[in-house]
Design a protein around this motif. Structure first.
Motif, PDB file in Angstrom:
ATOM      1  N   ALA A 189       0.839  -1.210   0.000  1.00  0.00           N
ATOM      2  CA  ALA A 189       0.000   0.000   0.000  1.00  0.00           C
ATOM      3  C   ALA A 189       0.872   1.258   0.000  1.00  0.00           C
ATOM      4  O   ALA A 189       0.623   2.200  -0.766  1.00  0.00           O
ATOM      5  CB  ALA A 189      -0.911   0.002   1.224  1.00  0.00           C
ATOM      6  N   ARG A 190       1.895   1.261   0.847  1.00  0.00           N
ATOM      7  CA  ARG A 190       2.770   2.443   0.907  1.00  0.00           C
ATOM      8  C   ARG A 190       3.487   2.631  -0.425  1.00  0.00           C
ATOM      9  O   ARG A 190       3.623   3.755  -0.918  1.00  0.00           O
ATOM     10  CB  ARG A 190       3.799   2.280   2.027  1.00  0.00           C
ATOM     11  CG  ARG A 190       3.174   2.378   3.409  1.00  0.00           C
ATOM     12  CD  ARG A 190       4.189   2.942   4.412  1.00  0.00           C
ATOM     13  NE  ARG A 190       3.525   3.422   5.600  1.00  0.00           N
ATOM     14  CZ  ARG A 190       3.537   2.804   6.786  1.00  0.00           C
ATOM     15  NH1 ARG A 190       4.215   1.688   6.944  1.00  0.00           N
ATOM     16  NH2 ARG A 190       2.895   3.329   7.815  1.00  0.00           N
ATOM     17  N   ALA A 191       3.910   1.524  -1.027  1.00  0.00           N
ATOM     18  CA  ALA A 191       4.653   1.612  -2.300  1.00  0.00           C
ATOM     19  C   ALA A 191       3.747   2.160  -3.410  1.00  0.00           C
ATOM     20  O   ALA A 191       4.153   3.066  -4.148  1.00  0.00           O
ATOM     21  CB  ALA A 191       5.197   0.235  -2.679  1.00  0.00           C
ATOM     22  N   VAL A 192       2.533   1.644  -3.523  1.00  0.00           N
ATOM     23  CA  VAL A 192       1.676   2.122  -4.624  1.00  0.00           C
ATOM     24  C   VAL A 192       1.258   3.575  -4.398  1.00  0.00           C
ATOM     25  O   VAL A 192       1.156   4.353  -5.349  1.00  0.00           O
ATOM     26  CB  VAL A 192       0.457   1.206  -4.915  1.00  0.00           C
ATOM     27  CG1 VAL A 192       0.910  -0.185  -5.335  1.00  0.00           C
ATOM     28  CG2 VAL A 192      -0.542   1.142  -3.770  1.00  0.00           C
ATOM     29  N   ALA A 193       1.048   3.940  -3.117  1.00  0.00           N
ATOM     30  CA  ALA A 193       0.672   5.332  -2.831  1.00  0.00           C
ATOM     31  C   ALA A 193       1.810   6.262  -3.227  1.00  0.00           C
ATOM     32  O   ALA A 193       1.580   7.314  -3.845  1.00  0.00           O
ATOM     33  CB  ALA A 193       0.345   5.496  -1.351  1.00  0.00           C
ATOM     34  N   SER A 194       3.035   5.867  -2.942  1.00  0.00           N
ATOM     35  CA  SER A 194       4.149   6.775  -3.241  1.00  0.00           C
ATOM     36  C   SER A 194       4.374   6.885  -4.747  1.00  0.00           C
ATOM     37  O   SER A 194       4.962   7.852  -5.217  1.00  0.00           O
ATOM     38  CB  SER A 194       5.419   6.356  -2.498  1.00  0.00           C
ATOM     39  OG  SER A 194       5.922   5.189  -3.103  1.00  0.00           O
ATOM     40  N   SER A 195       3.883   5.929  -5.526  1.00  0.00           N
ATOM     41  CA  SER A 195       4.023   6.032  -6.986  1.00  0.00           C
ATOM     42  C   SER A 195       2.826   6.706  -7.641  1.00  0.00           C
ATOM     43  O   SER A 195       2.784   6.824  -8.869  1.00  0.00           O
ATOM     44  CB  SER A 195       4.179   4.640  -7.602  1.00  0.00           C
ATOM     45  OG  SER A 195       5.332   4.029  -7.119  1.00  0.00           O
ATOM     46  N   GLY A 196       1.810   7.069  -6.864  1.00  0.00           N
ATOM     47  CA  GLY A 196       0.702   7.825  -7.448  1.00  0.00           C
ATOM     48  C   GLY A 196      -0.615   7.076  -7.553  1.00  0.00           C
ATOM     49  O   GLY A 196      -1.565   7.583  -8.165  1.00  0.00           O
ATOM     50  N   ALA A 197      -0.717   5.887  -6.966  1.00  0.00           N
ATOM     51  CA  ALA A 197      -2.034   5.225  -6.954  1.00  0.00           C
ATOM     52  C   ALA A 197      -2.968   6.059  -6.078  1.00  0.00           C
ATOM     53  O   ALA A 197      -2.539   6.637  -5.077  1.00  0.00           O
ATOM     54  CB  ALA A 197      -1.919   3.808  -6.400  1.00  0.00           C
ATOM     55  N   ALA A 198      -4.237   6.110  -6.450  1.00  0.00           N
ATOM     56  CA  ALA A 198      -5.192   6.934  -5.705  1.00  0.00           C
ATOM     57  C   ALA A 198      -6.048   6.104  -4.767  1.00  0.00           C
ATOM     58  O   ALA A 198      -6.634   6.633  -3.823  1.00  0.00           O
ATOM     59  CB  ALA A 198      -6.083   7.694  -6.679  1.00  0.00           C
ATOM     60  N   ILE A 199      -6.154   4.802  -5.043  1.00  0.00           N
ATOM     61  CA  ILE A 199      -7.009   3.904  -4.246  1.00  0.00           C
ATOM     62  C   ILE A 199      -6.257   2.572  -4.114  1.00  0.00           C
ATOM     63  O   ILE A 199      -5.610   2.116  -5.065  1.00  0.00           O
ATOM     64  CB  ILE A 199      -8.384   3.696  -4.938  1.00  0.00           C
ATOM     65  CG1 ILE A 199      -9.121   5.037  -5.127  1.00  0.00           C
ATOM     66  CG2 ILE A 199      -9.260   2.702  -4.149  1.00  0.00           C
ATOM     67  CD1 ILE A 199     -10.397   4.972  -5.966  1.00  0.00           C
ATOM     68  N   LEU A 200      -6.399   1.943  -2.922  1.00  0.00           N
ATOM     69  CA  LEU A 200      -5.774   0.633  -2.690  1.00  0.00           C
ATOM     70  C   LEU A 200      -6.773  -0.479  -2.987  1.00  0.00           C
ATOM     71  O   LEU A 200      -7.952  -0.356  -2.628  1.00  0.00           O
ATOM     72  CB  LEU A 200      -5.339   0.548  -1.216  1.00  0.00           C
ATOM     73  CG  LEU A 200      -4.730  -0.780  -0.752  1.00  0.00           C
ATOM     74  CD1 LEU A 200      -3.369  -1.023  -1.416  1.00  0.00           C
ATOM     75  CD2 LEU A 200      -4.602  -0.796   0.772  1.00  0.00           C
ATOM     76  N   ARG A 201      -6.311  -1.554  -3.626  1.00  0.00           N
ATOM     77  CA  ARG A 201      -7.142  -2.740  -3.804  1.00  0.00           C
ATOM     78  C   ARG A 201      -6.518  -3.893  -3.028  1.00  0.00           C
ATOM     79  O   ARG A 201      -5.321  -3.880  -2.726  1.00  0.00           O
ATOM     80  CB  ARG A 201      -7.294  -3.127  -5.274  1.00  0.00           C
ATOM     81  CG  ARG A 201      -6.024  -3.537  -5.997  1.00  0.00           C
ATOM     82  CD  ARG A 201      -6.268  -4.618  -7.066  1.00  0.00           C
ATOM     83  NE  ARG A 201      -6.554  -5.908  -6.446  1.00  0.00           N
ATOM     84  CZ  ARG A 201      -7.345  -6.841  -6.979  1.00  0.00           C
ATOM     85  NH1 ARG A 201      -7.910  -6.645  -8.137  1.00  0.00           N
ATOM     86  NH2 ARG A 201      -7.552  -7.989  -6.331  1.00  0.00           N
ATOM     87  N   GLY A 202      -7.309  -4.921  -2.747  1.00  0.00           N
ATOM     88  CA  GLY A 202      -6.781  -6.107  -2.094  1.00  0.00           C
ATOM     89  C   GLY A 202      -7.936  -7.018  -1.745  1.00  0.00           C
ATOM     90  O   GLY A 202      -8.933  -6.578  -1.175  1.00  0.00           O
ATOM     91  N   GLY A 203      -7.818  -8.302  -2.104  1.00  0.00           N
ATOM     92  CA  GLY A 203      -8.915  -9.239  -1.868  1.00  0.00           C
ATOM     93  C   GLY A 203      -8.817  -9.898  -0.507  1.00  0.00           C
ATOM     94  O   GLY A 203      -7.740 -10.353  -0.093  1.00  0.00           O
TER      95      GLY A 203
END
Ligand code: PEP
Ligand code: MN
Length: 345
Positions: free
Chosen positions: A114-128
């Motif tokens: 989550a931290r990695a995708v946020a720092s690259s510019g993802a706006a929303i987290l996914r995860g099943g």
């Protein structure tokens, strides 16, 4: 049926017509606009005819909606719908990237990703947390514990989150933890689940079934809207064809077609759409170029170790590189990548 009232029509006239619509057993809709009040009547076409609204002195025009879906149709709602997912606008100008692991596996795995995708510019987290697996012996997800960990990771990374709900019985608990509820490909025509999602006030990400036509997807969305939840985001995730070189055939034709037929936002999932991580970046750029409103991408801190869908998951470094490549393409299409643009709540 769409009924446009004359500018001089009073609220009492609108009320009278809505009552007549309701008295016939049809569903009345009230859609006040800035210049005109528009009313709707949903239901059996033959009953609709009995209204004879064309001759009403305060009715400017009556238009039939020819498509089998009504509430999702562009005719009913010409402007793009913008859906607020935990403060992130999906369907507006910014191109929204949703990213995270296929499945929540552990606290460390989901928080780190989550931290990695946020720092690259993802706006929303996914995860099943509840995983629909082809084999009953494959990892089925951590269930409620997975929901807790996903929420914790989303909060740690400062992102809203989305997760799949597999069963009517789980809607309530998933609703409690997630900012948006995903209805997966395998459940696209689970009509009981669609109706239950229609009762939720949370946004719904509705994925296209693997053997579903675009029309089937739109009718599935109509189920959710007909129950009162208009916050639906569609997602093209590939369909089954004779081609076996990729996991699915990502039908990008569907994107501009869907944009013509409905006002609802449409995402593309190039991870499930291709099944191959090396195809995810090119198809992400293609999705932005053909008018998608955003992406759903699987990212794992260590794809080799992923308990599901590792072959199509990107490492955090590969995701960062995808975001750098995507940015100029999305901007050139008038859709800047912007995790920072949040809708007022
Ligand atoms: C997912 O996004 O986790 C998923 C299972 O996708 P789909 O329903 O498209 O197969
Ligand atoms: Mn997956």
């Amino acid at each position: 049926m769409i009924i446009v009232l004359r500018p001089e029509a009073t609220p009492d006239t609108a009320q009278e017509i809505l009552e007549r619509i309701g008295a016939l057993g049809l569903k009345p809709l009230h859609m006040p606009g800035t210049e005109r009040v528009v009313l709707g009547a949903l239901g059996d076409e033959r009953v609709l005819e009995q209204l004879h609204l064309e001759s009403h002195p305060m009715v400017e025009s009556v238009q039939r909606i020819l498509a089998p879906w009504k509430l999702v149709s562009r005719e009913m709602h010409p402007h793009d719908t913008v859906v607020d997912v935990g403060g992130v606008a999906v369907g507006g100008a910014p191109f929204v990237v949703i990213a995270g692991p296929c499945a929540v596996e552990s606290r460390e795995q989901v928080v780190e990703t989550a931290r990695a995708v946020a720092s690259s510019g993802a706006a929303i987290l996914r995860g099943g947390a509840f995983k629909p697996r082809t084999s009953p012996y494959a990892f089925q997800g951590l269930g409620i514990e997975g929901l807790r960990l996903l929420r914790e990771a989303a909060d740690a990374a400062g992102l809203p989150c989305v997760t799949e709900v597999l069963d009517v019985a789980d809607v309530e608990v998933v609703d409690r933890y997630a900012d948006a509820l995903q209805c997966g490909a395998r459940n696209m025509q689970n009509f009981r689940l669609l109706k239950e999602l229609g009762q939720s006030r949370k946004p719904v990400i509705l994925k296209r079934g693997m053997s579903a036509r675009v029309d089937d997807l739109l009718l599935a969305a109509e189920y959710v809207l007909a129950e009162g939840n208009s916050r639906v985001i569609l997602c093209e995730r590939g369909i089954r064809t004779f081609e076996t070189a990729t996991r699915n055939t990502l039908d990008l034709n569907a994107v501009p077609l869907i944009r013509r037929r409905t006002h609802l936002p449409i995402l593309v999932d190039p991870s499930h759409g291709t099944g191959l991580r090396e195809l995810v970046a090119p198809m992400s750029k293609a999705a932005a170029a053909c008018g998608a409103d955003g992406l759903l991408i699987e990212v794992h801190r260590d794809p080799q170790e992923a308990r599901s869908d590792g072959r199509q998951s990107l490492s955090p470094a590969q995701f960062a590189s995808l975001m750098r490549e995507l940015e100029p393409v999305a901007s050139a299409c008038g859709r800047p990548l912007s995790p920072a643009v949040r809708v007022a709540r």
